[in-house]
Design a protein around this motif. Structure first.
Motif, PDB file in Angstrom:
ATOM      1  N   ASP A 258      -3.069 -10.368 -24.022  1.00 50.40           N
ATOM      2  CA  ASP A 258      -1.987  -9.552 -24.571  1.00 50.40           C
ATOM      3  C   ASP A 258      -0.955 -10.494 -25.165  1.00 50.40           C
ATOM      4  O   ASP A 258      -0.704 -11.562 -24.619  1.00 50.40           O
ATOM      5  CB  ASP A 258      -1.350  -8.695 -23.457  1.00 50.40           C
ATOM      6  N   ASP A 259      -0.362 -10.115 -26.289  1.00 54.62           N
ATOM      7  CA  ASP A 259       0.627 -10.985 -26.924  1.00 54.62           C
ATOM      8  C   ASP A 259       2.044 -10.694 -26.434  1.00 54.62           C
ATOM      9  O   ASP A 259       2.983 -11.363 -26.843  1.00 54.62           O
ATOM     10  CB  ASP A 259       0.560 -10.866 -28.450  1.00 54.62           C
ATOM     11  N   GLU A 260       2.203  -9.733 -25.550  1.00 56.44           N
ATOM     12  CA  GLU A 260       3.514  -9.358 -25.019  1.00 56.44           C
ATOM     13  C   GLU A 260       3.732 -10.064 -23.670  1.00 56.44           C
ATOM     14  O   GLU A 260       3.081  -9.718 -22.683  1.00 56.44           O
ATOM     15  CB  GLU A 260       3.556  -7.835 -24.851  1.00 56.44           C
TER      16      GLU A 260
ATOM     17  N   ILE B 294       4.145  -7.975 -20.422  1.00 54.01           N
ATOM     18  CA  ILE B 294       2.919  -7.294 -19.990  1.00 54.01           C
ATOM     19  C   ILE B 294       1.982  -8.302 -19.325  1.00 54.01           C
ATOM     20  O   ILE B 294       1.400  -8.021 -18.280  1.00 54.01           O
ATOM     21  CB  ILE B 294       2.245  -6.575 -21.177  1.00 54.01           C
ATOM     22  N   LEU B 295       1.850  -9.489 -19.921  1.00 53.65           N
ATOM     23  CA  LEU B 295       1.019 -10.535 -19.320  1.00 53.65           C
ATOM     24  C   LEU B 295       1.479 -10.842 -17.902  1.00 53.65           C
ATOM     25  O   LEU B 295       0.667 -10.893 -16.978  1.00 53.65           O
ATOM     26  CB  LEU B 295       1.094 -11.826 -20.140  1.00 53.65           C
TER      27      LEU B 295
ATOM     28  N   ARG C 290      -2.929 -15.320 -24.961  1.00 52.42           N
ATOM     29  CA  ARG C 290      -1.771 -14.748 -25.665  1.00 52.42           C
ATOM     30  C   ARG C 290      -2.083 -14.215 -27.057  1.00 52.42           C
ATOM     31  O   ARG C 290      -1.220 -13.695 -27.728  1.00 52.42           O
ATOM     32  CB  ARG C 290      -0.650 -15.775 -25.710  1.00 52.42           C
TER      33      ARG C 290
ATOM     34  N   ASP D  74      -5.784  -6.211 -25.032  1.00 52.67           N
ATOM     35  CA  ASP D  74      -4.857  -5.481 -25.908  1.00 52.67           C
ATOM     36  C   ASP D  74      -5.505  -5.374 -27.288  1.00 52.67           C
ATOM     37  O   ASP D  74      -6.264  -6.253 -27.692  1.00 52.67           O
ATOM     38  CB  ASP D  74      -3.533  -6.263 -25.983  1.00 52.67           C
TER      39      ASP D  74
ATOM     40  N   MET E  89      -3.044  -7.731 -31.484  1.00 51.01           N
ATOM     41  CA  MET E  89      -2.667  -9.113 -31.175  1.00 51.01           C
ATOM     42  C   MET E  89      -2.778  -9.956 -32.428  1.00 51.01           C
ATOM     43  O   MET E  89      -3.541  -9.622 -33.332  1.00 51.01           O
ATOM     44  CB  MET E  89      -3.617  -9.699 -30.107  1.00 51.01           C
TER      45      MET E  89
ATOM     46  N   GLY F 155      -7.921  -6.973 -30.759  1.00 50.75           N
ATOM     47  CA  GLY F 155      -8.797  -6.676 -29.629  1.00 50.75           C
ATOM     48  C   GLY F 155     -10.124  -6.098 -30.094  1.00 50.75           C
ATOM     49  O   GLY F 155     -11.167  -6.351 -29.497  1.00 50.75           O
TER      50      GLY F 155
ATOM     51  N   THR G 177      -4.016  -0.395 -24.720  1.00 54.10           N
ATOM     52  CA  THR G 177      -3.317  -0.387 -25.994  1.00 54.10           C
ATOM     53  C   THR G 177      -2.373   0.784 -26.150  1.00 54.10           C
ATOM     54  O   THR G 177      -2.542   1.816 -25.507  1.00 54.10           O
ATOM     55  CB  THR G 177      -4.333  -0.374 -27.157  1.00 54.10           C
TER      56      THR G 177
ATOM     57  N   LYS H  97      -1.267   2.618 -23.265  1.00 52.73           N
ATOM     58  CA  LYS H  97       0.044   2.261 -22.721  1.00 52.73           C
ATOM     59  C   LYS H  97       1.011   3.381 -23.050  1.00 52.73           C
ATOM     60  O   LYS H  97       0.914   3.953 -24.129  1.00 52.73           O
ATOM     61  CB  LYS H  97       0.563   0.959 -23.360  1.00 52.73           C
TER      62      LYS H  97
END
Length: 125
Positions: A9-11, A14-15, A33, A53, A56, A61, A83, A105
């Motif tokens: 996940d790039d957030e 959330i990671l 990431r 995710d 990204m 994904g 997602t 999400k």
């Protein structure tokens, strides 16, 4: 030996929260990431399950899922797409590309933990 889960996940928030949640459940956790980092990590040391995710940088994904499914040596890797893209067409695309499950999400942590456990048990991990 605990099952290994890759969280892509790039957030950062959330990671962090997913890493904490999965470690609390006793899983070994690896983080990525962006999509390319996820793909490299999956190929280097395949996890039992990927929390992936969709949106990204570098690779989506969807692209990661498609590449993993195209690689015979990664057949055993389970993919759970996480997602914000919850339209029926997005879900259908994710499943068509080979995702084993799809959650939108925001999701409940209890629901996610249950789904992860269910997917790993079905796999025999």
């Amino acid at each position: 030996m605990p099952a290994k889960i890759l969280i892509a996940d790039d957030e950062p928030n959330i990671l962090l929260s997913l890493e904490y949640l999965m470690k609390r459940e006793g899983y070994e956790v690896v983080l990525a990431r962006d999509g390319q980092e996820a793909l490299d990590a999956i190929r280097a040391d395949p996890p039992a399950l990927v929390l992936l995710d969709v949106m990204m940088p570098r690779r989506t994904g969807f692209e990661v899922c498609q590449e993993v499914r195209a690689d015979e040596s990664l057949r055993g890797v389970r993919i759970l797409m996480l997602t914000a893209k919850g339209r029926d067409t997005d879900i259908a695309k994710g499943l068509a590309l080979g995702a084993d499950a799809y959650m939108t999400k925001p999701f409940s942590t209890k629901e996610l933990v249950g789904k992860v456990r269910e997917m790993l048990e079905a796999q025999g991990s």
